[in-house]
Design an enzyme around this catalytic site. Structure first.
Site, mmCIF file in Angstrom:
data_model
loop_
_atom_site.group_PDB
_atom_site.id
_atom_site.type_symbol
_atom_site.label_atom_id
_atom_site.label_comp_id
_atom_site.label_asym_id
_atom_site.label_seq_id
_atom_site.Cartn_x
_atom_site.Cartn_y
_atom_site.Cartn_z
ATOM 1 C CE LYS A 68 -4.106 1.730 2.532
ATOM 2 N NZ LYS A 68 -4.979 1.468 3.698
ATOM 3 C CB SER A 143 -8.304 3.272 2.783
ATOM 4 O OG SER A 143 -7.489 2.594 3.721
ATOM 5 C CB SER A 167 -8.678 0.341 5.563
ATOM 6 O OG SER A 167 -9.372 1.564 5.536
#
Ligand code: ZN
Lengths: 473, 485
Positions: A68, A143, A167
């Site tokens: 990420k 996310s 997330s």
């Protein structure tokens, strides 16, 4: 071997270890796929495979890793999905990324995300939205939407995400893959660009439960650079369970009801039946304060974020909008650098911490948090796991919820209470509704990852989810 | 009569101090960077103290240890659990946008030093240093500002007193006492000029006899004892003038310019920051274990107040001498070293104390450390012992000390070489006194007549004859004896 990217990470690692697969070939196969990705899942892709010397004897045997964007990676763009970190390349690497590299998982790519991990649809990214490989008109969740889409579409064998209020679990559910949110503190946060420090936790997004266990096994460990990190009391082992005999699953009676789509509820109930067939007992369990989870979360997380994001001031790194005086430089840099959702949460959090309001908002939210943690502790005296649908809906259409933040926040209804209590939880695919993936969430007491993974493994084997439609995406 | 003096009759001054002490730890408060002592800018930095995205603080155990030692030395209550808070504000000297400090659960609560009660002692991190390029030297209207992060993250202890001080000179004097205590503890360099000891003062005035506190102002960052005294005086004068003119003192933060004596406002109450304190989620609470307390206790040296008491009790020093030597650590150390090297013929503690505090300090300068001088402690002890035994007069001994300061050496050898030995008992001195009286018959007559003033002539005569080696008291005694007075 025909398509080496069809292997799970564990299978690929075994093949490299036994000499059947060349790790450079593996890296190149994924590198090519990631570079050709058209879901907007990636923000950066390595331009060459790293030297493979000795990697075959490492535990992760050179199986490449997508990470990420918000993990600091030395010399590689790390913008947390934000314009305000335009051009920023950190001089250091996050502890967990470093740890995994040491274990033999080299950095393949950085993945798209909601800006500073604030969002449930991956539409709040400076890089633009990520598309769901199951249906390109729909969101992949957020996310960690880029990590989820990358793994679901097969352009990465596995990925690192972070979970603050859901997330990892929610995008895993919306893309038909496995996502593990570990016990708070078991994975170092050093080098993770913070959203809400007391909630943020890194975890794996993988094709199956075994891969999640394998990656997590090499993520855990106390880090002297993170004073909130702790040693996991158990060695993480690969799951083997096929049955759930003697296991009690608790369905929270205070956490169902409105907002959950019929198709999602149907898959959830079918999964409970599968669990019973595997020998589990399913009971109702009380979590009287869990319903207040979202309210408490949307005070605590923005409050911490408002402070965590103060460092983005244009002085030292990232974007700066030059101005004649300091205040104007600050305000225009932050005005231009942050997206709307980030600004909304900074304002919410600033308000909640203001003198005169602290007790009414932050103080009270913390007390609710304590109550929720106590609810779970009580529940785990009678059940082994608490189970819920991971998200109330299947992936929704791009743009369909962007104008209504509260509607968007409801995505995290089932995941947030567990985050507030700091507990481990996993989302596994539980079938389809309207041809789109549905996730099943299973949460356990602190440090129960081995049990959580085992139970999830047994369910996964029995469910036999077919992920090919997503892979083809 | 100055404004301050008249203030004392109408208004009472109330002062509380906030002292920031840079701790002399090996590394910074929340990262592994070594502390900086004038290295090139931004060479003692890392992701943590630069506030890079993703970096996390880890509390320095040595700083906590020093904090506990300070709390013990000040008689504070030590919290069993202490937490850090974030103090949020935007400024380029604060790379994270907040300072990690302590708020409602500080390391040490309460305590007392001398007559002043301690409110609290807490730990925090220092800010970066801003250098303003351009004519004004201040942020406004400077062409550019440069940030040096070497200082950023240096451990600080903030000591907050209760408003127990009543005038500027007492405040400065108390601060000296605190400084001596901290220096003895070894927790800080306590150098005001270099900024390792910084002092803010909260100042208010109220009518004499009133028990309510007036509106206070905060005078920031005075970097010498002299400036503290002058700054407080100037601010008291300013407040007094406002109140006399029927006005009201406004709560504000002020800056004192020692060059112009001007007091200027940094910010008013309306401009006061809302720091939005909240518990630092990146740090676990600090649990103070019995083991930590034990280690801090074991590390405590004898503190100045205890030393002063011991000097009075065990050595019979006057209270003034005892305090002076105890709170001027280097003088106390020299004094004790001299006492320890006393030979068979001992110097009495009080005269030795006087010689250290007066004669030696007068020759070396107020701030000099005698340990770094040419005078060996044993040499001074020997000299004072010789004075006690009347082997050398006070005046002779002063000349010997001059020689010792100039080039060191052995007092016995100097006395011998310079012929400074006292003209001994009455046998040797009596004929010289007799001759002096004979040489001054008129003075002798006036002395016989009961007038004692002219005895100075005789003493002077004898001193000339003996080259100052005679004892004044002994001369007077002989004069009286010989004249039958
Ligand atoms: Zn540092």
């Amino acid at each position: 071997m025909t398509d080496i990217t069809a292997l799970t990470a564990k299978q690929a690692a075994d093949a490299v270890a036994s000499g059947d697969l060349d790790p450079t070939e593996l890296f190149e196969a994924y590198r090519a796929k990631a570079a050709a990705d058209d879901l907007n899942a990636y923000t950066w892709v390595a331009d060459a495979a790293p030297a493979a010397n000795g990697v075959a004897t490492t535990p992760l045997a050179g199986v490449p890793l997508a990470v990420k964007d918000l993990f600091a990676t030395k010399g590689v763009p790390s913008q947390a999905g934000s314009r305000i970190l335009e051009g920023y390349r950190p001089p250091y690497t996050a502890s967990v990324v470093e740890r995994l590299a040491q274990a033999g998982a080299p950095l393949l790519a950085k993945t798209n995300q909601d800006e500073f991990a604030m969002g449930s649809s991956n539409e709040n990214s400076a890089y633009g939205p990520v598309l769901n490989p199951w249906d390109r008109t729909r969101v992949p969740g957020g996310s960690s939407g880029g990590s989820a889409a990358a793994v679901a579409s097969g352009s990465a064998p596995w990925a690192l995400g972070t979970d603050t209020g859901g997330s990892i679990r929610q995008p895993a559910a919306l893309t038909g893959i496995v996502g593990l949110k570990p016990t708070y503190g078991t994975v170092s946060r050093y080098g993770m660009i913070a959203f809400a420090s007391s909630l943020d936790q890194a975890g794996p997004l993988t094709r199956d439960v075994t891969d999640a266990a394998l990656l997590y096994r090499h993520m855990v460990g106390q880090d002297h650079c993170d004073s909130t990190s702790l040693q996991h009391p158990e060695e993480i082992v690969l799951p083997t369970a096929q049955r759930l005999d003697g296991i009690t699953l608790g369905v929270p009676e205070d956490l169902t009801g409105e907002g959950v789509e019929a198709g999602v509820l149907a898959r959830f109930e079918e999964t409970l039946k599968v669990a019973e067939e595997l020998g589990a007992k399913v009971v109702r369990v009380a979590l009287p304060h869990a319903d207040y989870g979202l309210s408490a979360y949307y005070v605590i997380a923005p409050a911490e974020a408002s402070s965590n994001l103060s460092r983005f001031d244009g002085v030292r790194y990232g974007k700066r909008v030059d101005a004649d005086d300091l205040l104007t430089m600050y305000t225009t840099t932050r005005h231009d650098g942050f997206g709307a959702e980030v600004k909304r949460r900074i304002m919410l959090g600033t308000y909640a911490l203001s003198s005169g309001y602290y007790d009414a908002y932050y103080g009270r939210a913390q007390r609710v948090r304590t109550k929720i943690a106590e609810d779970f502790a009580t529940a785990f005296q009678t059940v082994d796991f608490v189970v819920t649908p991971t998200a109330p809906t299947v992936p929704f259409k791009l743009g369909s919820k962007t104008s209504d933040p509260l509607e968007m926040y409801l995505n995290d209804y089932f995941t947030v209470p567990i985050s507030l209590a700091g507990l481990p939880a996993i989302s596994i695919p539980a079938g389809l509704s309207e041809g789109l993936p549905v996730g099943f969430q299973l949460a356990g007491p602190a440090f129960s990852e081995n049990r959580v993974l085992d139970a999830a493994h047994a369910l996964e084997q029995a469910i036999g989810f077919d992920a090919t439609a997503g892979r083809a995406g | 009569m100055s404004a301050t003096d008249t203030t004392a009759t109408e208004y009472e001054t109330v002062i509380g101090l906030e002292i920031h002490v840079q701790l002399a730890t090996n590394t910074k408060m929340f990262c592994g960077c070594a502390l900086s002592f004038g290295e090139p800018p931004n060479t003692r930095t890392c992701p943590v103290c630069l506030g890079l995205p993703g970096a996390l603080p880890v509390a320095n155990a040595e700083a906590i240890h020093y904090g506990l030692m300070m709390g013990m030395a000040l008689g504070s209550t030590l919290a069993p659990r202490s937490i850090f808070h974030r103090k949020n504000y935007f400024y380029p000297d604060s790379p994270k946008g907040y300072q990690i400090s302590q708020y409602d659960e500080p390391l040490c609560l309460g305590g007392q030093l001398g007559d002043v009660r301690i409110h609290r002692v807490h730990l925090e991190e220092d800010a970066a240093k801003l250098v303003h390029v351009g004519a004004s030297g201040r942020l406004h209207a400077s062409d550019a500002s440069i940030v040096d992060f070497n200082r950023c993250g240096t451990p600080l202890a903030e000591i907050v007193t209760e408003p127990d001080l009543r005038d500027a000179s007492t405040a400065a004097e108390w601060l000296r006492m605190l400084r001596a205590t901290l220096r003895t503890l070894g927790v800080s360099d306590v150098n005001m000029e270099e900024g390792s000891l910084r002092c803010d003062a909260n100042i208010s005035i109220r009518p004499v006899g009133s028990t309510e506190l007036g509106t206070k102002t905060e005078l920031k960052n005075m970097n010498s004892f002299r400036y503290i005294e002058r700054g407080i005086r100037a601010e008291v004068a300013r407040q007094t003038a406002i109140v006399r003119a029927g006005g009201q003192v406004e709560q504000e933060t002020l800056h004192f310019d020692p060059r112009t004596e001007a007091i200027t406002s940094l910010r008013s109450k309306e401009e006061a920051h809302d720091y939005r304190y909240f518990p630092e989620p990146d740090l676990s609470p600090v649990a103070i274990t019995p083991d930590m307390l034990e280690r801090a206790q074991a590390a405590l040296p004898e503190l100045p107040l205890a030393r002063a008491e011991r000097f009075e009790r065990d050595l019979g020093l006057s209270a003034d001498s005892a305090h002076l030597l105890a709170f001027r650590t280097e003088l106390g150390d020299f004094f004790e070293a001299a006492l320890g090297e006393n030979g068979s013929q001992a110097a009495e503690p009080q005269p030795l104390a006087n010689w250290v505090a007066n004669e030696l300090v007068a020759r070396l300068g107020t701030d000099a450390d005698p340990a770094a001088s040419n005078v060996a402690p044993g040499a001074l002890a020997r000299l004072v012992a010789m004075v006690g035994a009347k082997q050398v007069t006070q005046g002779g001994a002063r000349q010997v000390l001059d020689k010792l300061v100039a080039g060191g050496g052995d007092p016995d050898a100097i006395v011998a070489a310079e012929g400074l030995g006292a003209v001994g008992g009455s046998d040797e001195l009596a004929p010289i006194v007799e001759a002096a009286l004979a040489a001054n018959p008129d003075v002798a007559d006036r002395l016989r007549g009961g007038e004692m003033k002219p005895i100075g002539v005789i003493v002077g005569h004898v001193m000339r004859e003996t080259k100052g080696r005679a004892d004044g008291g002994e001369i007077t005694r002989l004069v009286r004896e010989q004249l039958g007075l």
